[in-house]
Design a protein around this motif. Sequence first.
Motif, short mmCIF file in Angstrom:
data_model
loop_
_atom_site.label_atom_id
_atom_site.label_comp_id
_atom_site.label_asym_id
_atom_site.label_seq_id
_atom_site.Cartn_x
_atom_site.Cartn_y
_atom_site.Cartn_z
N ALA A 1 -45.86 -21.62 -5.37
CA ALA A 1 -46.27 -21.23 -6.51
C ALA A 1 -47.69 -20.73 -6.62
N ILE A 2 -48.14 -21.48 -5.99
CA ILE A 2 -49.85 -20.91 -5.55
C ILE A 2 -50.02 -19.87 -4.93
N VAL A 3 -49.09 -19.50 -4.05
CA VAL A 3 -49.32 -18.16 -3.10
C VAL A 3 -48.91 -17.13 -4.16
N THR A 4 -47.53 -17.48 -5.08
CA THR A 4 -47.29 -16.27 -5.94
C THR A 4 -48.41 -16.26 -6.84
N GLY A 5 -48.86 -17.18 -7.34
CA GLY A 5 -49.92 -16.94 -8.47
C GLY A 5 -51.20 -16.05 -8.35
N LEU A 6 -51.43 -16.48 -6.80
CA LEU A 6 -52.83 -15.91 -6.38
C LEU A 6 -52.61 -14.55 -5.83
N THR A 7 -51.27 -14.04 -5.62
CA THR A 7 -50.98 -12.74 -5.16
C THR A 7 -51.59 -11.78 -6.12
N PRO A 8 -52.49 -10.67 -5.60
CA PRO A 8 -52.97 -9.61 -6.43
C PRO A 8 -52.01 -9.03 -7.11
N ASP A 9 -52.19 -8.52 -8.49
CA ASP A 9 -51.37 -7.83 -9.29
C ASP A 9 -50.80 -6.69 -8.42
N GLU A 10 -51.70 -5.74 -7.86
CA GLU A 10 -51.04 -4.51 -7.22
C GLU A 10 -50.19 -4.88 -6.05
N ARG A 11 -50.45 -6.05 -5.31
CA ARG A 11 -49.38 -6.42 -4.37
C ARG A 11 -48.36 -6.71 -4.79
N TRP A 12 -48.17 -7.66 -5.78
CA TRP A 12 -46.96 -7.99 -6.48
C TRP A 12 -46.34 -6.83 -7.11
N ASP A 13 -46.97 -6.08 -7.68
CA ASP A 13 -46.04 -4.69 -8.17
C ASP A 13 -45.35 -3.92 -7.13
N VAL A 14 -46.26 -3.75 -5.97
CA VAL A 14 -45.52 -3.07 -4.74
C VAL A 14 -44.48 -3.75 -3.99
N ARG A 15 -44.55 -5.11 -3.96
CA ARG A 15 -43.52 -5.82 -3.65
C ARG A 15 -42.34 -6.03 -4.35
N HIS A 16 -42.55 -6.43 -5.57
CA HIS A 16 -41.56 -6.69 -6.46
C HIS A 16 -40.87 -5.75 -7.52
N ASN A 17 -41.82 -4.89 -7.91
CA ASN A 17 -41.56 -4.08 -8.98
C ASN A 17 -41.31 -2.51 -8.46
N ALA A 18 -41.04 -2.29 -7.37
CA ALA A 18 -41.06 -0.95 -6.68
C ALA A 18 -39.59 -0.35 -7.42
#
Length: 155
Positions: free
Chosen positions: A81-98
């Motif tokens: 949860a800590i790693v997920t919450g601290l992931t930058p929004d841009e990296r989250w978007d590329v990794r999980h919302n492509a």
Amino acid sequence: MNARPRSKTAATWLALLGGAFGLHRFLRHGLRDPWGWLHLLAMLAGLGGLLRLRVFGLDDASAAWMLPLGGLSVAAAALSAIVTGLTPDERWDVRHNAGRAGGTPPSGWGAVLGVIAALLVGATVLMSSLAFGLQRWFELQSGPEVSDQSTSVPR
């Protein structure tokens, strides 16, 4: 694939609240994820250890190794949860919302509060599990105590 974008805030809270049972792993990687099943098995062992502790008391050797497994599963889920919450929004978007419609919903304070809660819960459970497990291990290593001998205290 035109699905709704995945929220980083929801993923953070799911990892904190259901991560000990592997829910965050199953949601992201499917039911074939071995780490999700490992979370689930460790948490079930921890719950079994808790039940054995209540029924048989502190002298149960099986509860001494089962209970810390559940604690480690909770601590690992809090770390996720800590790693997920601290992931930058841009990296989250590329990794999980492509390939998904729209962009990442802004995480805002929800993810920050999730990280704070995960740090509090994870650190508490990890230290408690380590303390309980190591205490029971050292007690089992020392062997049976001899309580028949009386010790005299010098005056």
